[in-house]
Design an enzyme around this catalytic site. Structure first.
Site, PDB file in Angstrom:
ATOM      1  N   SER A 117      -9.699 -15.159  -0.076  1.00 42.05           N
ATOM      2  CA  SER A 117     -11.021 -14.660   0.443  1.00 42.05           C
ATOM      3  C   SER A 117     -10.657 -15.250   2.539  1.00 42.05           C
ATOM      4  O   SER A 117      -9.494 -15.300   1.836  1.00 42.05           O
ATOM      5  CB  SER A 117     -12.885 -14.917  -0.361  1.00 42.05           C
ATOM      6  OG  SER A 117     -13.129 -13.856   1.228  1.00 42.05           O
ATOM      7  N   ASP A 151      -9.913  -3.681  -3.192  1.00 43.96           N
ATOM      8  CA  ASP A 151     -10.326  -4.806  -2.443  1.00 43.96           C
ATOM      9  C   ASP A 151     -10.315  -4.200  -1.060  1.00 43.96           C
ATOM     10  O   ASP A 151      -9.785  -4.329  -0.474  1.00 43.96           O
ATOM     11  CB  ASP A 151      -9.583  -5.501  -2.730  1.00 43.96           C
ATOM     12  CG  ASP A 151     -10.423  -6.870  -2.092  1.00 43.96           C
ATOM     13  OD1 ASP A 151     -11.992  -6.748  -1.306  1.00 43.96           O
ATOM     14  OD2 ASP A 151      -9.920  -7.914  -1.930  1.00 43.96           O
ATOM     15  N   HIS A 211     -11.069  -8.116  -5.601  1.00 42.31           N
ATOM     16  CA  HIS A 211     -11.594  -9.126  -5.050  1.00 42.31           C
ATOM     17  C   HIS A 211     -10.906 -10.715  -5.813  1.00 42.31           C
ATOM     18  O   HIS A 211     -11.748 -10.804  -6.204  1.00 42.31           O
ATOM     19  CB  HIS A 211     -12.737  -9.155  -4.333  1.00 42.31           C
ATOM     20  CG  HIS A 211     -12.643 -10.181  -3.134  1.00 42.31           C
ATOM     21  ND1 HIS A 211     -11.558 -10.200  -1.852  1.00 42.31           N
ATOM     22  CD2 HIS A 211     -13.316 -10.941  -2.800  1.00 42.31           C
ATOM     23  CE1 HIS A 211     -11.995 -10.820  -1.060  1.00 42.31           C
ATOM     24  NE2 HIS A 211     -13.039 -11.997  -1.643  1.00 42.31           N
TER      25      HIS A 211
END
Length: 512
Positions: A185, A445, A473
């Site tokens: 991320s 995602d 994700h």
């Protein structure tokens, strides 16, 4: 803490998902607790089975400059780090650096996960560094608005450079110890940027679900949410998206008709959403439940896309034909609240302002205030719904989200585009000047829209990209699971191959 190398431990990595609302934050915290309990269970099972423990994680803190770019400023802050030497083949074994993101690090970051599996194979020293101003890495007054100016990705990268020197000195490392960085991320973007800005420190970088392009109006986020909910391969359908859109339209119509009290009771709101700002909060909370489901699909979330769509398209239950979709959304909220043991659904703009304005250090752990500050000053990432492809309410506007920047931090609206432009100019946006960076994304995602999806064929030692079908994700960062999709397993093998190639190349260059 002792853990077995053979325990199938579910990582806490996915809690680094960047969120937009308070309900999504609560979902994130809920996932953290579920994953932690699963991890503890696996630890106990491993101990019962008599597996050899991996070793004890060492937890430490170093004092970092508060401002690396001002030599006149001698203020510091404590930065937490973790070390696991269990697999390290002294003295020349590589170093695997796990980069912390918008939340606290935990011992699991050096005890479990795909990077840990690779560390065992390659005899690597495992280290993790917590991001400044998150978790325990913050001064007592760090959350005060006047002190948040020292919170930035640029400072975070300088922290890593200092940490690199600290670890090198402490463990007597040299250029013979090859460093590889890992992150997911926002931390995945940091991993890529670290390789770009400090290529002499890390030989290669794995960037999972990394949004390297800053974007003020991230309308594409909810476009991908809609596409993922329609994807039959992950349990979605066109009917599911249609029914979700119909449900939100029905809520909107009820509010505009002046039935806020009834709507508030139907969805179990903490307060009646009488004002427009509260109604927008309600719409955000409802959207968060769906967004969170897509983000954590099959990776430890409360519901999967298939389960959510089963609820939203269930025609076997008796509902009023005029309010079918609306009633199904009520049921979805009831299930979510019951699972999370939430007494009511957030629908108060004043409470949002209060939460984001909280400077108590206890709130540093959820990272809400810090991350919203970074969205206002660096990244944007505002997940809007003004685009026709969004399956939620058009009330979720860019204006509604960016209003929080001046309200909470006194950051004016007109400055936001400039902040975003600077970030993209500084790092390169979706055309970063990086090599030996492996960009890994899942195609359901929403964050893959801001990552790197195509290789630059003009580079001699080009970056590599992996787009994993049917995955969400940061899914690749977890250890292999029995129920993992074939594409996910293949992606992990490709990552392993790339990391092994980097290590061999680095060793060959040293010999030459």
């Amino acid at each position: 803490m002792l853990l077995s190398p053979s325990g199938c431990i579910i990582l806490l990595l996915l809690v680094n998902f960047v969120y937009s609302g308070r309900v999504l934050r609560k979902i994130k915290e809920r996932v953290r607790k579920i994953q932690y309990e699963k991890a503890k269970k696996n630890v106990l099972m491993s101990a019962v089975n008599g597996h050899k423990p991996m070793g004890e994680v060492r937890d430490g803190k170093i004092h970092q400059p508060l401002d690396h770019f001002d030599s006149q400023n001698d203020k510091t802050f404590p930065q937490r780090f973790l070390v696991n030497e269990a697999y390290w083949e002294r003295p020349r074994g590589p170093v695997f650096l796990f980069i912390g993101g918008e939340g606290p690090i935990s011992e699991f970051d050096v005890l479990a996960g795909h990077h840990v599996d690779m560390a065992e194979e390659h005899g690597a020293l495992l280290v993790a560094l917590e991001h400044r101003f998150y978790g325990e890495s913050i001064n007592e007054d760090g959350l005060e608005t006047e002190n948040l100016g020292d919170l930035s990705s640029q400072q975070a990268l300088a922290d890593i450079a200092e940490f690199h020197q600290y670890i090198s000195d402490r463990f007597d490392l040299s250029d013979k110890n090859t460093w590889i960085s890992f992150g997911g991320s926002y931390a995945g973007a940091l991993s890529a940027w670290l390789r770009g800005k400090f290529p002499h420190l890390v030989y290669g970088a794995v960037a999972s679900s990394a949004p390297v392009k800053a974007k003020l109006d991230f309308s594409a986020f909810n476009k991908v949410v809609g596409l993922s909910l329609a994807d039959e391969d992950v349990g979605g359908s066109d009917k599911c998206v249609g029914d979700i859109w119909e449900a939100f339209a029905a809520v909107e119509a009820a509010l505009f008709a002046g039935n806020a009290t009834e709507v508030g009771k139907d969805f179990g709101c903490c307060e009646t959403p009488d004002d427009l700002e509260d109604q927008i909060e309600l719409m955000q909370s409802l959207a968060d439940i769906v967004m969170g489901t897509v983000a954590y699909n099959e990776e430890g979330g409360i519901l999967t896309i298939e389960e959510l769509c089963d609820i939203m398209t269930n025609e076997t239950e008796t509902f009023d034909s005029e309010t079918e979709a609306y009633d199904r959304l009520i049921k979805l909220v009831q299930i979510d609240r019951a699972t999370g043991k939430e007494p009511c659904l957030d629908a108060s703009h004043k409470q949002t302002i209060k939460d984001l304005s909280d400077t108590n250090l206890e709130s540093a752990y959820n990272g809400e205030r810090q991350w919203y500050y970074q969205t206002c000053t660096e990244f944007g990432f505002f997940q809007t719904c003004e685009d026709a492809s969004c399956p939620f309410s058009r009330m979720l506007t860019l204006q509604a989200q960016t209003d929080l920047c001046p309200e909470v931090f006194n950051i004016p609206h007109h400055s936001l585009p400039g902040h975003i432009a600077f970030t993209n100019k500084y790092y390169g946006g979706d055309h970063p000047d990086t090599d030996r960076v492996l960009y890994v994304n899942g195609d359901i995602d929403p964050w893959h829209e801001l990552s790197i999806l195509e290789e630059d064929l003009d580079k001699e030692d080009k970056d590599m990209t992996i787009l994993i079908e049917g995955t969400a994700h940061c899914a690749d960062m977890n250890p292999d699971g029995v129920a993992d999709r074939p594409a996910l397993k293949q992606a992990r093998k490709a990552i392993e191959s790339k990391v092994a190639k980097w290590l061999k190349e680095a060793a060959r260059k040293l010999m030459d």
